[in-house]
Design a protein around this motif. Structure first.
Motif, PDB file in Angstrom:
ATOM      1  N   PHE A  20       0.840  -1.194   0.000  1.00  0.00           N
ATOM      2  CA  PHE A  20       0.000   0.000   0.000  1.00  0.00           C
ATOM      3  C   PHE A  20       0.879   1.248   0.000  1.00  0.00           C
ATOM      4  N   SER A  21       0.622   2.157  -0.942  1.00  0.00           N
ATOM      5  CA  SER A  21       1.368   3.406  -1.009  1.00  0.00           C
ATOM      6  C   SER A  21       0.458   4.497  -1.548  1.00  0.00           C
ATOM      7  N   MET A  22       0.484   5.682  -0.922  1.00  0.00           N
ATOM      8  CA  MET A  22      -0.349   6.780  -1.392  1.00  0.00           C
ATOM      9  C   MET A  22      -0.021   7.153  -2.839  1.00  0.00           C
ATOM     10  N   GLU A  23       1.220   6.963  -3.237  1.00  0.00           N
ATOM     11  CA  GLU A  23       1.629   7.280  -4.606  1.00  0.00           C
ATOM     12  C   GLU A  23       2.510   6.152  -5.148  1.00  0.00           C
ATOM     13  N   ILE A  24       2.299   5.816  -6.402  1.00  0.00           N
ATOM     14  CA  ILE A  24       3.132   4.831  -7.090  1.00  0.00           C
ATOM     15  C   ILE A  24       3.406   5.352  -8.496  1.00  0.00           C
ATOM     16  N   ALA A  25       4.670   5.529  -8.833  1.00  0.00           N
ATOM     17  CA  ALA A  25       5.058   6.025 -10.159  1.00  0.00           C
ATOM     18  C   ALA A  25       5.061   4.855 -11.134  1.00  0.00           C
ATOM     19  N   LEU A  26       4.001   4.731 -11.902  1.00  0.00           N
ATOM     20  CA  LEU A  26       3.850   3.620 -12.838  1.00  0.00           C
ATOM     21  C   LEU A  26       4.523   3.914 -14.176  1.00  0.00           C
ATOM     22  N   ARG A  27       4.327   5.138 -14.667  1.00  0.00           N
ATOM     23  CA  ARG A  27       4.948   5.616 -15.900  1.00  0.00           C
ATOM     24  C   ARG A  27       5.155   7.115 -15.755  1.00  0.00           C
ATOM     25  N   ASN A 177      -1.558 -12.487   2.446  1.00  0.00           N
ATOM     26  CA  ASN A 177      -0.963 -13.054   3.657  1.00  0.00           C
ATOM     27  C   ASN A 177      -0.086 -12.057   4.406  1.00  0.00           C
ATOM     28  N   GLN A 178       0.231 -10.919   3.778  1.00  0.00           N
ATOM     29  CA  GLN A 178       0.996  -9.862   4.435  1.00  0.00           C
ATOM     30  C   GLN A 178       0.567  -8.515   3.861  1.00  0.00           C
ATOM     31  N   TYR A 179       0.612  -7.492   4.709  1.00  0.00           N
ATOM     32  CA  TYR A 179       0.323  -6.125   4.289  1.00  0.00           C
ATOM     33  C   TYR A 179       1.562  -5.284   4.548  1.00  0.00           C
ATOM     34  N   HIS A 180       1.993  -4.542   3.533  1.00  0.00           N
ATOM     35  CA  HIS A 180       3.184  -3.692   3.653  1.00  0.00           C
ATOM     36  C   HIS A 180       2.747  -2.237   3.479  1.00  0.00           C
ATOM     37  N   MET A 181       2.907  -1.447   4.537  1.00  0.00           N
ATOM     38  CA  MET A 181       2.554  -0.028   4.496  1.00  0.00           C
ATOM     39  C   MET A 181       3.794   0.783   4.134  1.00  0.00           C
ATOM     40  N   ASN A 182       3.758   1.423   2.972  1.00  0.00           N
ATOM     41  CA  ASN A 182       4.854   2.280   2.541  1.00  0.00           C
ATOM     42  C   ASN A 182       4.568   3.689   3.052  1.00  0.00           C
ATOM     43  N   GLU A 183       5.099   4.017   4.209  1.00  0.00           N
ATOM     44  CA  GLU A 183       4.873   5.268   4.935  1.00  0.00           C
ATOM     45  C   GLU A 183       3.511   5.223   5.647  1.00  0.00           C
ATOM     46  N   ALA A 186      -0.791   4.831   4.790  1.00  0.00           N
ATOM     47  CA  ALA A 186      -1.586   3.613   4.599  1.00  0.00           C
ATOM     48  C   ALA A 186      -2.016   2.969   5.910  1.00  0.00           C
ATOM     49  N   ALA A 187      -1.723   3.595   7.040  1.00  0.00           N
ATOM     50  CA  ALA A 187      -1.866   2.919   8.334  1.00  0.00           C
ATOM     51  C   ALA A 187      -3.307   2.581   8.703  1.00  0.00           C
ATOM     52  N   LEU A 188      -4.299   3.231   8.108  1.00  0.00           N
ATOM     53  CA  LEU A 188      -5.682   2.901   8.452  1.00  0.00           C
ATOM     54  C   LEU A 188      -6.056   1.498   8.023  1.00  0.00           C
ATOM     55  N   LEU A 189      -5.243   0.865   7.177  1.00  0.00           N
ATOM     56  CA  LEU A 189      -5.519  -0.533   6.839  1.00  0.00           C
ATOM     57  C   LEU A 189      -5.451  -1.397   8.088  1.00  0.00           C
ATOM     58  N   ALA A 190      -4.595  -1.004   9.044  1.00  0.00           N
ATOM     59  CA  ALA A 190      -4.485  -1.778  10.282  1.00  0.00           C
ATOM     60  C   ALA A 190      -5.767  -1.693  11.098  1.00  0.00           C
ATOM     61  N   LEU A 267       0.501   4.720  14.815  1.00  0.00           N
ATOM     62  CA  LEU A 267      -0.441   3.631  14.573  1.00  0.00           C
ATOM     63  C   LEU A 267       0.239   2.491  13.811  1.00  0.00           C
ATOM     64  N   ALA A 268       0.985   2.837  12.762  1.00  0.00           N
ATOM     65  CA  ALA A 268       1.676   1.807  11.988  1.00  0.00           C
ATOM     66  C   ALA A 268       2.751   1.112  12.806  1.00  0.00           C
ATOM     67  N   LEU A 269       3.474   1.864  13.620  1.00  0.00           N
ATOM     68  CA  LEU A 269       4.510   1.273  14.469  1.00  0.00           C
ATOM     69  C   LEU A 269       3.913   0.269  15.445  1.00  0.00           C
ATOM     70  N   ASN A 270       2.814   0.641  16.077  1.00  0.00           N
ATOM     71  CA  ASN A 270       2.219  -0.212  17.105  1.00  0.00           C
ATOM     72  C   ASN A 270       1.528  -1.446  16.536  1.00  0.00           C
TER      73      ASN A 270
END
Length: 568
Positions: A20-27, A177-183, A186-190, A267-270
């Protein structure tokens, strides 16, 4: 139109990590990124495709983009809207989920972008979109502007990313099976995972949390890029209650996100079992900022094929076949003939000279060194440090002529960053006739690749310890461009003085001392070597490749994430 459901069949048959990332540079021409965070996320997904890693990216569609930058006659930044049509590059998916915001159901639609590798691998990215007729007019624009609007708009965006994004993956039948928060954005996913993992009231003892905190932590990974507290997203609980309602009970929310306000980083840390910073120095700083948390270090890397100029890619293909998939092969770059290294660089330099002439109307000389500085324009990165003493710069240029290329956007609400851009143009005018200075407008992936590969020296002057990592110098290394930088972020690990580049002073020194150190190093080491010791200079170029690019790449980075975070 392609059938999104059929395309998804290639990706839902095995468990995946959700990135999960607020921004992703695709092109370059898809403006779903603002700077380094998004470019890194794009490199993550490109590497996942290269290595055929089971990842799925989740981001916002950002229909109105970040912004197009123009520079007026006075050197001031002017922002223009940068809209794009997702249908031109993505496939619509037949799924929609709802998230409650301000008491209204906001429906979220999804697009699929498939990142394809030259090796044949693919990686899916889900782009979330609220621009649906069924939504309230103000809700349709939640996913329009990247980093736009006020605090309430930002919280709504982060709710769509984290909460609706998690629900969308379920609706699309991904097995996560895993969630990765990029910054922390994205922490509200938790919180959504907490809501899913709630105990029955009958099973609780007095005072016990109603949520399975241990399970949620086992599911979550968090990468922090913020070395200062001021950079963390924080939302007053009154605003949180108004927009989100009670997605989880307030005592649990305050225990995990902070007593005074919802701190997304906290939130993401905890709620993450694995937390990492993006450089060794960054982790040292973060451990002081977040005492009591276990932080690991995985230094960032850049995608080899994306950031290597065509001339160097062709050279590497000839002498080091497979380098783009196994960048460790670049350790042999020092065996390539000097003349071929120089030829590859001059090809990239010619491309830059052409771009500068067309975009900035400045004519650069092929035989003179070009210093490059291009990144987000903000005060802590100190783009003005090079111009702290114009008289000294003129004196250096009289002895060792050189040229300067600049680029970068300031956030529309960053008044100090915008003032920096104007000052750089003022300095360029003051140096006219002595040092050619060009500012290339509308910095993006395409112009970044051209500038980074075409300059002779890459300059970086952040105020320590505020540079978390910094990846532009890594991109320069793939093109044989040595770096002149303050010892912060990745450069504290990568700098071998006089071998891969040069350090500017010591991190603890004052800005005035850094400026003097910059001028001394520029005159006595960098420019002297370029003008008077060509074999030595080409040796520096080779070392930048064989000692820096070989390590600071996204393939090494992602292999470490897989082993240390995803498979733990």
């Amino acid at each position: 139109m392609l059938n999104g459901a059929n395309l998804l069949d290639d990706f839902v048959h095995e468990p995946r990590t959700a990135y999960f990332s607020m921004e992703i540079a695709l092109r370059s021409d898809i403006p779903t990124y603002a700077g380094g965070l998004g470019v890194l996320a794009g490199d993550v997904m490109r590497t996942a495709a290269d290595l055929e890693l089971p990842l799925v990216g989740v981001t916002l569609v950002s229909r109105a983009g970040y912004f197009q930058q123009e520079i007026d006659a006075q050197g001031r930044q002017v922002e223009r809207e940068d809209r794009w049509d997702p249908a031109a590059h993505c496939v619509p998916l037949k799924a929609a989920v709802a998230v409650s915001l301000e008491g209204r159901d906001v429906w979220v639609f999804a697009w699929l972008f498939v990142v394809a590798s030259a090796t044949g691998g693919k990686a899916p990215v889900i782009l979330l979109d609220t621009d649906l007729p069924v939504n309230h007019p103000q809700d349709r624009g939640i996913t329009h502007f990247l980093y736009g609007g006020d605090q309430a708009y930002r919280l709504k965006q982060e709710a769509v990313l984290g909460i609706a994004g998690t629900r969308m993956l379920r609706a699309l039948e991904f097995d996560i099976n895993q969630y990765h928060m990029n910054e922390g954005h994205a922490a509200l996913l938790a919180l959504e995972l907490l809501r899913e993992n709630r105990y029955s009231r009958n099973d609780l003892r007095p005072g016990e949390s109603p949520y399975d905190l241990h399970r949620v932590r086992r599911l979550c990974n968090f990468t922090t890029h913020t070395p200062v507290e001021a950079g963390q997203d924080k939302f007053p609980y009154e605003l949180v209650r108004h927009i989100l309602g009670e997605i989880v009970e307030l005592p649990t929310l305050k225990a995990t996100a902070g007593d005074q306000a919802l701190n997304m980083t906290l939130l993401a840390l905890n709620l993450s079992d694995y937390v990492n910073g993006v450089a060794k120095r960054h982790v040292e700083v973060s451990r002081q900022l977040f005492p009591g948390f276990q932080l690991h270090s995985i230094t960032n890397g850049v995608h080899p094929f994306t950031w290597t100029s065509p001339s160097f890619a062709k050279l590497f293909d000839r002498y080091l076949p497979g380098w783009a998939y196994e960048p460790e092969l670049l350790i042999r770059a020092d065996t390539i003939a000097d003349a071929e290294i120089e030829s590859a660089h001059l090809d990239a330099k010619d491309r830059l000279i052409d771009v500068v002439k067309r975009s900035a109307n400045v004519t650069l000389q092929r035989d003179l060194p070009i210093l490059g500085y291009a990144r987000r324009m903000t005060a802590y990165k100190r783009p003005d440090l090079l111009f702290a003493d114009l008289a000294r710069l003129r004196s250096i240029a009289q002895r060792y002529p050189f040229q300067i290329v600049l680029a970068g956007k300031a956030h529309p609400r960053d008044a100090a960053g915008k003032e920096m851009i104007k000052l750089l143009h003022d300095h360029a005018r003051a140096l006219k006739g002595v040092i050619p200075v060009a500012f290339v407008p509308n910095y993006d992936i395409q112009s970044a690749a051209t500038i980074i590969a075409g300059v002779d020296v890459w300059l970086n002057t952040p105020l320590p310890p505020l540079e978390a990592s910094g990846t532009s110098g890594m991109k320069a290394a793939f093109n044989g461009v040595p770096q002149l930088s303050v010892l912060d972020g990745w450069w504290a690990e990568a700098c071998i003085e006089g071998v891969t580049g040069w350090a500017i002073g010591a991190p603890s020194q004052s800005p005035e001392t850094h400026a003097r150190a910059l001028y001394d190093k520029l005159e006595q080491a960098v420019l002297r070597c370029f003008h008077e010791d060509r074999p030595g200079w080409v040796g520096l170029m080779k070392s930048a490749i064989a000692k820096n690019a070989v390590s600071f790449n996204s393939h090494r980075m992602m292999r470490r994430y897989v082993v240390e975070a995803y498979l733990r």
